[in-house]
Design a protein around this motif. Structure first.
Motif: not given
Length: 280
Positions: A3, A79, A81, A136, A142
């Motif tokens: 992530v 992923s 974020l 993470a 995620a």
């Protein structure tokens, strides 16, 4: 699955944390007249230029393509974020969302992207991003990180004290006559990020020491919730005052970790020199 945590240049965190925890930062623009910089400029240069300038510097949100470049750097299938500056004070969040939509059209299925409005700024945003990056690195998924960040955005409290009214006068948020009277009376403003992410005045105080005391007193309502938690502090070119503030806070409250950072150009433009901000 990895992530990747991305934020913007208003998130005040020490470089050691940004680099050490793999946090990608998309800068905001900073302009002094015709001279263009971005939020990565050294704090010492920023405050020196602002001190000499008759008008406030102008800050601008990253364009969507700046976020697009950050998204493109992430390996396919991983992923992303994004935790952004409060949408109540900047279009940065909106641009990050627009970039997500553009990226998904350009590369369908290439990455799972979620963009979250932090509803705060400066060390408030920095503290949330730091916690997300820790999760993470620990291998948290995620969706779980996103859920935690949304909860933090709702629960994080951010308060700050302005030592000077010069910038709020220059910025037109306080007329010059009232500002001159307030400055003559040594009035300081205690402000906060509201639950919706707007920047609001909480109260006024006479003198710096009284204002700082009121800032610390604000933690009292959450004293049973802060034990072992993170305290994030940012200062606008007044490191020794920030250190004294941390000592006074830790004498009363049992925070588990403290992060102190410079207040960068984005929030420093509003606060002016001598500002102190706490977030928890």
């Amino acid at each position: 699955m990895t992530v990747h945590i991305i934020t913007d240049g208003s998130a005040d965190l020490p470089e050691s944390i940004r680099d050490g925890w793999g946090i990608r930062v998309v800068p905001l623009g900073v302009r002094f007249g015709e001279a263009e910089f971005d939020s990565t400029m050294a704090s010492s240069e920023f405050y020196a230029r602002m001190r000499e300038s008759e008008s406030l510097p102008q800050t601008s949100s990253p364009a969507p393509h700046a976020f697009m470049e950050a998204y493109r750097d992430v390996p396919p299938g991983e992923s992303i974020l994004v935790v952004a500056l409060s949408s109540q004070v900047s279009s940065t969040y909106r641009h990050a969302v627009l970039a997500k939509e553009m990226f998904e059209e350009e590369r369908p299925g290439a990455a799972d992207i979620e963009v979250i409005d932090s509803k705060t700024a400066s060390a408030g945003l920095g503290g949330i991003v730091y916690k997300a990056a820790k999760m993470a690195k620990d291998g948290v998924g995620a969706r779980d990180i996103a859920s935690a960040v949304k909860r933090l955005a709702a629960e994080t409290r951010t308060h700050f004290v302005l030592d000077t009214l010069e910038n709020v006068i220059k910025g037109g948020r306080l007329d010059r006559v009232r500002g001159a009277v307030a400055s003559m009376l040594n009035i300081k403003l205690l402000m906060h990020a509201s639950e919706h992410g707007a920047i609001e005045v909480l109260e006024k105080a006479r003198g710096t020491s009284n204002a700082v005391k009121k800032l610390i007193d604000r933690i009292e309502d959450a004293k049973h919730e802060v034990s072992g938690k993170l305290l994030a502090v940012a200062h606008s070119n007044c490191e020794e005052r920030a250190k004294a503030l941390v000592r006074d806070i830790l004498a009363r409250y049992d925070f588990g970790e403290v992060v102190v950072s410079d207040m960068g150009p984005v929030i420093g433009t509003y606060a002016g020199e001598g500002g102190l901000l706490i977030s928890y």
